[in-house]
Design a protein around this motif. Structure first.
Motif, PDB file in Angstrom:
ATOM      1  N   ILE A  63       0.863  -1.181   0.000  1.00 28.25           N
ATOM      2  CA  ILE A  63       0.000   0.000   0.000  1.00 28.25           C
ATOM      3  C   ILE A  63       0.897   1.229   0.000  1.00 28.25           C
ATOM      4  N   ILE A  64       0.623   2.187  -0.907  1.00 29.99           N
ATOM      5  CA  ILE A  64       1.369   3.443  -0.848  1.00 29.99           C
ATOM      6  C   ILE A  64       0.574   4.390   0.028  1.00 29.99           C
ATOM      7  N   GLY A  65       1.200   4.853   1.116  1.00 32.44           N
ATOM      8  CA  GLY A  65       0.483   5.735   2.033  1.00 32.44           C
ATOM      9  C   GLY A  65       0.379   7.146   1.477  1.00 32.44           C
ATOM     10  N   ASN A  66      -0.418   7.991   2.150  1.00 26.45           N
ATOM     11  CA  ASN A  66      -0.508   9.388   1.726  1.00 26.45           C
ATOM     12  C   ASN A  66       0.828  10.100   1.830  1.00 26.45           C
ATOM     13  N   ASP A  67       1.768   9.499   2.585  1.00 29.27           N
ATOM     14  CA  ASP A  67       3.091  10.127   2.705  1.00 29.27           C
ATOM     15  C   ASP A  67       4.014   9.674   1.570  1.00 29.27           C
ATOM     16  N   GLY A  68       3.447   8.918   0.630  1.00 24.69           N
ATOM     17  CA  GLY A  68       4.248   8.487  -0.513  1.00 24.69           C
ATOM     18  C   GLY A  68       5.189   7.338  -0.224  1.00 24.69           C
ATOM     19  N   ARG A  69       5.123   6.741   0.979  1.00 23.64           N
ATOM     20  CA  ARG A  69       6.023   5.627   1.289  1.00 23.64           C
ATOM     21  C   ARG A  69       5.393   4.301   0.845  1.00 23.64           C
ATOM     22  N   HIS A  70       6.266   3.347   0.491  1.00 24.97           N
ATOM     23  CA  HIS A  70       5.787   2.024   0.073  1.00 24.97           C
ATOM     24  C   HIS A  70       5.758   1.096   1.271  1.00 24.97           C
ATOM     25  N   TYR A  71       4.551   0.768   1.747  1.00 23.69           N
ATOM     26  CA  TYR A  71       4.412  -0.095   2.925  1.00 23.69           C
ATOM     27  C   TYR A  71       4.097  -1.518   2.485  1.00 23.69           C
ATOM     28  N   ILE A  72       4.632  -2.497   3.216  1.00 28.44           N
ATOM     29  CA  ILE A  72       4.133  -3.870   3.035  1.00 28.44           C
ATOM     30  C   ILE A  72       3.546  -4.338   4.359  1.00 28.44           C
TER      31      ILE A  72
END
Length: 1349
Positions: free
Chosen positions: A592-601
């Motif tokens: 999921i790409i968060g609203n902060d632009g980071r790529h989370y798994i």
């Protein structure tokens, strides 16, 4: 396993530090540096050490060298971090100026902390520091302050208060008043924990110099309490937490609390009133105090009448303590004494631990009034938490930004690791508090209309969900059972991805909390995820277990970087429309790409491949090793996966196989080229000199050691050439590598590379036609891994236990030993079966007992979990005590007390539909009987662990398996978080139940979280260990000191790894003859172990034993004894008497008692040690010979020569058969026999003389030998595995060569699977080095060198 020394774990400083020494002639040891890494640990190279090496650093992944970014630099930077410190002068109001040692990289606020802790300035909190009239900024580093240098004067200036500062001040005063009160440690709050060392050492150990030297013969009371003596049956609980004298705290005040007149009304605010306090002094004077911006003063308010005018004496004080000193003489006197005592305590007794440690017993405590505690309970403590501006902490932002900190060089990495660790421990504490609030029903759900199981919560920016199968998510995997294990699997995934630490890939802060029968997962919140639907946000992976699957190029690129260290195969799967989708993780793993632009798994619950032994798949047959052991067995859920340790061990095993196959083929090729046919039989003669740093030779175990070594070196070279693909390798060699790759299941045909596809055998996942062959290979690989666990790892574990290479003492240490080898706890039944069938069953008695106890308590825990879910809060203590009665009490029919008896309510409330999770309203738990519970436990053991218990009641279990009820009580309490009252329980009474509801004091959460590591420090620590192994004590000591600094830098003062560091340092100092330093380090290690691991953790017991040895060496005999007695008591409580470690302990106690001439007592302990050694090491072992010798010495001192001779003869026989006539030990023993015989003859003559001549006989005085302290110490060193060797250069070289030779022989022997090893038997890490027999023994002279264990 191979220790590939030419690719030493990334502990590069070893090499960095070694280079200069070799040019400088290795500090007078020519060429010493070039020696291969020699292991000298009790004279042999135990598996455990290699294992540590392996655990520390994943081997070069799949045989290809890929160092991580930033790591290649470590070799050059043996950096000096400590800039030299300097001292500044501090001027504080009202006291003499004093100087303070500071270091340039400290912050100004650290000086604040020191001043708030010092005895004479501790009552100030609201002040600033001024240099030449300029105020220093709190958060700036000292080196950045202009004009600050050696001798600068810092002035303490009182600042005006704000409400926040006033609160902090009151809090601090309350902390000072409570500083000696252990109640926070018993209640498990604020990271306080217990420590009892000072009770046994009477204060600090450092003052040995002050004691008079004539101590040796001072009378000491050596008699231990009855329950510590060998053979005692009673196991009291009360001594576990002896009452500390300082705990009866001096009362300074009766009450200090917030006044009911708070907050000040507007007109008083305008006069600077911040808040009002109410105080009752020890003289019973009631006063009301105003906290204003200028300080504290008395006002004229009473309980019912508000009058804010100042009262007399009109005394305004900037510090509350000074004001109280004015109005209460008792306060003044007691507060001063209290602060003196507080400052005298060892800092390690009062520093907070990084994670909360809970105590499973506590004494009955009075509940005292405490305003700060009361206030904390009702505000969620967010207002001024941790001095951070803003209301709540954005945990996700903190966790992710610390990960993004730069990490190019060492100082940057230290800063980054420190920040990660700090945020992490804060997050764990907050998540634990939140999870408890959720289960206790104090947090409103975000979906309150749904039923209790489905609810989710947000508190303090943390998301909480319960471990139930919401919306049939896990229907195909086992429902609620699967939903219960998924969070821990997910946590393991998070831990692994965090350890790989790929830039740009983010995981969630995750903590799993088990509390009151519920499992709560706490996670940090991805920015923006709550505003949108999950379906929209997932751009990688699948939310429905593989029906709809998405992929994303950026995720593939990021996950590809983790695939090699995690051994995950990039693969393709089909989605519901039949399209191929490429993944590099399991399908459940979502991106999921968060609203902060980071790529989370997230959802990393299937990071590791499935465990086929517990996953029956129709139409798939397992290898014969598995079917023979009764696998596959259906488990309760389908989320069983292999542990990371197993995957690593399996790949390592395959790598060895690959090397052997390739070497064999190369030799055959070579042999067929050579005309001479005879070379075929024994491989080819070594054509090139084997490289000295290439010990895979002996391990590979092919017939001709030299040949194989060079063969493997060639394979290695060849594999690297082919992998680099520069076309230099000839086609036949490529063929060799290709065949070997195919044979071991490598995914590449030019290099060794084994990886797993985590989606194989996932229900609902389909693979494209084109991949069928790859899928078939992967299925085979998984079957091989399942077989490897059963055929290699479990037997390996049992063999290590027989060799005493590992010595678990309780359930937790057994679980750890299993997990290190990648064996999941569900295999416990299999391990026990193997132990039962082992030919050395007798020597595995302790493992069997621990295993059975663990099996019973784990089964009981499973039942307890569901039992608790049906209990409402008011019935909790009644329910838990009833469960414990059914589990442990011999009382046949305990009756549960239902909670309705204290109060009668007017009318029953109608039931609310929406109750907090922990508020079930039934009393079904009250009907449980002991018979039913034990039937369920046996059932659970059979179903879950596949082991049949032969017992229907607790008494049968104790009888059949030799367990202790007190041990079972400890194990179940630790596993479930129960805290019980410290008192003696009569478990065996058949007339009344053992527990009443008053005995259950509390229930704590059991918390699982990620442990961030200090990687650089760890590398230094390892290089230090390696240096010490090679005999370079000085260099080793320096490296370990450096490691200690780095650990402190990252973890703060308290941590498990710092504990290991201190223990090793203490040992080194001891060997180098610096006893004072050894004592001081070991004292810290004991305190830290008590605080961080628990007061009766097996590690703490070990630390106590080491400390006792160093105390004895420093002539603190009575302290040494009381420490040993404490260690023995704890061992009895945790396990019982029948443990190999007990032999070592009793030998220690017996020797010390012999030294203080308590011969009869000494014999009781030494003879018990002899019996235990004989049982666990076999009657022919060198350990037993030594034991006989120790007993003989005591008999000699008692002048009972017949018994002495008998024991020494036994010892002599063992030495003769094991080591031969000419061995030093055999000769020593025969000398001693002669000496004994002479003494016996002399005594007999004297007796005859007396009989003949009556009283007029002329009797020569008999020489009875009271042992000298030096001889006792020498024996103590021997049994504790510390050798002192008088050193000449030549000796050292010979010794190293000998060790290297043995090491090779041993490895070769291992791989030929011979039972007899070509060297002395049964090495053991703690205790007598079996080999010490063959080392020249010498008194401790300063020039000697010690090799440590």
């Amino acid at each position: 396993m191979v220790i590939k020394t030419d690719e030493l774990p990334v502990a590069a400083p070893a090499d960095g530090a070694r280079e200069p020494s070799s040019q400088a002639g290795g500090k007078g040891r020519p060429g010493a540096a070039a020696l291969p890494s020699v292991m000298l640990l009790n004279g042999d190279c135990p598996e455990s050490l290699k294992r540590e090496e392996r655990a520390a650093e994943p081997p070069r992944e799949n045989g290809l060298d890929e160092s991580e970014p930033g790591e290649e630099t470590t070799g050059q930077e043996v950096i000096v971090i400590q800039d030299t410190g300097f001292s500044v002068k501090i001027l504080a109001p009202g006291i003499e100026p004093f100087s303070l040692q500071v270091s340039p990289q400290e912050m100004v606020q650290e000086i604040h902390q020191v001043l708030m802790d010092r005895e004479d300035t501790c009552h100030r909190t609201c002040f600033s520091l001024h240099l030449d009239g300029n105020m220093l900024d709190h958060f700036s580093e000292l080196r950045s302050v202009e004009g600050l240098q050696e001798g600068s004067v810092l002035r303490v200036v009182e600042e005006p208060y704000t409400v926040r500062e006033a609160r902090i001040h009151v809090r601090h005063v309350r902390d000072l008043l409570k500083s000696l009160d252990p109640s926070d440690a018993f209640n498990g709050v604020d990271c306080n924990s217990l420590s009892f060392l000072s009770v046994f050492t009477d204060g600090d150990l450092g003052d040995s110099g002050k004691r008079k030297k004539g101590l040796e013969m001072d009378p000491i009371d050596c008699t231990p309490p009855e329950y510590i003596l060998p053979g005692s049956r009673e196991r009291p609980l009360c001594p576990l937490q002896p009452q500390n004298r300082d705990w009866k705290p001096l009362q300074c005040l009766k009450v200090l609390t917030m006044s009911g007149w708070n907050p000040p009304p507007g007109n008083r605010k305008m006069h600077g009133d911040l808040m009002y306090l109410f105080v009752i002094t020890a003289e019973d004077r009631q006063v009301s105090i105003t906290a204003s911006t200028r300080g504290f003063y008395l006002n004229q308010s009473t309980a019912y009448h508000f009058n804010p005018k100042p009262a007399s004496p009109r005394f305004l004080s900037h510090s509350l303590v000074e004001l109280l000193n004015q109005i209460s003489p008792t306060f003044k006197k007691n507060f001063a004494v209290l602060q003196k005592k507080r400052v005298q305590r060892h800092p390690f007794e009062r520093i907070a631990t990084p994670f909360q440690v809970y105590s499973w017993t506590a004494p009955q405590a009075e509940h005292a009034m405490d305003c700060v505690r009361a206030e904390d309970a009702y505000t969620s403590r967010l207002g001024y938490e941790e001095h951070i501006p803003g209301q709540t902490r954005d945990w996700n932002e903190e966790l992710q930004t610390t990960r993004e900190l730069p990490r190019k060089n060492l100082p940057e990495r230290l800063l980054r690791e420190r920040a990660i660790f700090k945020v992490h421990s804060d997050f764990t504490a907050a998540a634990t508090r939140g999870a408890m609030a959720v289960i206790d029903g104090n947090v409103m759900a975000i979906n309150p209309s749904e039923e209790t199981k489905m609810q989710m919560f947000i508190w303090n920016n943390i998301f909480f969900s319960l471990g139930f199968d919401v919306r049939d998510h896990y229907k195909d995997f086992g429902g609620d059972v699967a939903a219960y294990v998924a969070p821990t699997n997910d946590l393991n995934g998070v831990r692994t991805y965090n350890a790989v630490d790929v830039e740009g890939l983010y995981t969630l802060g995750t903590v799993v909390v088990d509390y009151r029968g519920y499992r709560v997962t706490a996670q940090s919140i991805i920015p923006g995820i709550l505003e949108r639907d999950q379906e929209q946000s997932v751009i990688y992976g699948s939310i429905d277990f593989g029906k709809t699957v998405m992929s994303h190029p950026r995720y593939l690129e990021l996950l590809e970087r983790t695939s090699r260290p995690l051994k995950i195969l990039r693969h393709r799967v089909l989605n519901d429309r039949g399209e191929e989708v490429e993944l590099c993780s399991s399908v459940e793993c979502k991106g999921i790409i968060g609203n902060d632009g980071r790529h989370y798994i997230l959802d990393l619950l299937r990071t590791f491949p499935p465990d086929l032994n517990f996953l029956p798949v129709p139409g798939e047959a397992l290898p014969e090793e598995c079917t023979r052991a009764g696998f596959p067995r259906a488990h309760r859920h389908k989320l069983c996966c292999l542990r990371q340790e197993l995957v690593d061990a399996f790949v390592e095993h395959r790598y060895l196989l690959f090397m052997k196959l390739a070497a064999l083929q190369l030799m055959q090729q070579k042999a067929s080229k050579m005309e001479n046919p005879t070379t075929l039989e024994n491989g080819d003669p070594p054509s090139s000199e084997p490289k000295p740093e290439d010990p895979p030779g002996p391990e590979a175990g092919s017939e001709e050691e030299g040949g194989s070594a060079s063969g493997l070196a060639k394979v290695k070279e060849l594999a690297e050439t082919i992998a680099s693909d520069d076309g230099t390798a000839d086609p036949r060699s490529r063929e060799v590598i290709r065949n070997a790759c195919k044979a071991v299941g490598s995914i590449s045909c030019t290099a060794f590379d084994v990886r797993f596809n985590p989606d194989i055998f996932s229900p609902g996942v389909r693979f494209p036609e084109s991949c069928q062959e790859e899928v078939r290979d992967q299925k085979q690989l998984l079957k091989d891994a399942a077989a490897f666990l059963l055929s290699c790892q479990i037997p390996g574990l049992v063999k290590d236990c027989i060799d005493h290479a590992v010595l678990p003492m309780d359930g937790a240490t057994l679980a750890e030993v299993m997990r290190q080898r990648g064996i999941n706890m569900r295999y416990l039944g299999k391990v026990l079966d193997l132990v039962l069938r082992s030919p050395a069953r007798e020597q595995l008695d302790h493992i069997y007992k621990i295993g059975i106890g663990e099996l019973i308590t784990r089964s009981a825990k499973h039942i307890f979990k569901t039992y608790l879910q049906g209990v409402e809060l008011s019935g909790l203590s009644a329910a838990i005590s009833h469960f414990l009665n059914c589990f442990l009490s011999s009382y046949p029919n305990p009756v549960a007390h239902l909670p309705a008896d204290e109060l009668i309510s007017k009318k029953r409330n109608r039931r609310r539909r929406n109750r907090p999770p922990g508020a079930a309203d039934n009393t079904a738990w009250a009907v449980m009987t002991p018979q039913e519970l034990w039937k369920n436990i046996c059932q659970e053991a059979k179903n879950y662990f596949g082991f049949s218990l032969e017992c229907e009641t607790v008494d049968q279990a104790v009888e059949t398996y030799g367990l202790q009820k007190i041990t079972l009580l400890r194990e179940i309490s630790l596993k479930t978080g129960i805290q019980i009252l410290l008192k003696e329980y009569s478990f065996d009474s058949r007339h009344k139940p053992a527990f009443t509801e008053e005995d259950v004091l509390n229930i704590f959460p059991v918390v699982k979280h990620v442990n961030p590591k200090a990687s650089d420090a760890f590398h230094f620590f390892q290089s230090g260990q390696a240096k010490v192994q090679q005999g370079f004590l000085k260099e080793g000591c320096e490296l370990i000191n450096e490691a200690l600094n780095l650990f402190n830098n990252v973890y703060g003062a308290m941590h498990v790894e710092i504990c290991a560091c201190l223990r090793l340092l203490a040992r080194l100092h001891y060997i180098m003859g610096d006893y004072a330093e050894a004592l001081s380090n070991q004292q810290k290690a004991v305190l830290m172990s008590e605080r961080v691991m628990g007061i009766e953790h097996p590690n703490t017991i070990q630390e106590y034993m080491h400390l006792a040895l160093y105390c004895f060496a420093s002539s603190q005999l009575s302290t040494a004894l009381s420490l040993l007695y404490r260690a023995r008591y704890l061992t009895l409580l945790v396990f019982g008497e029948d443990h190999p470690e007990m032999a070592l302990l009793d030998n220690n106690i017996g020797l010390v008692l012999h030294g203080v001439m308590e011969y009869d007592l000494s014999l009781r302990f030494l003879e018990n040690a002899l019996a235990v050694s004989t049982k666990y090491h076999g009657p022919k072992s060198l350990k037993v010979a030594l034991s006989h010798h120790l007993v003989a010495r005591v008999y000699e001192s008692k002048a009972e020569f017949r018994s002495a001779l008998q024991h020494e003869k036994e010892g002599y026989t063992i030495y003769k058969t094991q080591l031969g006539e000419d061995h030093e030990k055999t000769k020593e023993s025969s000398e001693y026999l002669k000496c004994l015989t002479q003494q016996a003859v002399a005594l007999q003559r004297t007796m005859n003389e007396i009989y003949r001549n009556g009283s007029s006989a002329n009797i020569p005085p008999l020489k009875f030998t009271a042992p000298s302290m030096a001889s006792v110490l020498e024996q103590l060193n021997v049994i504790n595995g510390i050798l002192f060797i008088p050193l000449s250069q030549k000796d050292l070289e010979n010794l190293k060569a000998e060790v290297a030779r043995r090491h090779q022989l041993q490895e070769a022997g291992k791989n030929r699977d011979k039972a007899e090893e070509p060297m002395a038997t049964e090495p053991e890490p703690a205790g007598v080095p079996e080999d010490s027999a063959s080392q020249p023994q010498a008194a401790k002279d300063p020039s000697s060198l010690g090799l440590q264990g």
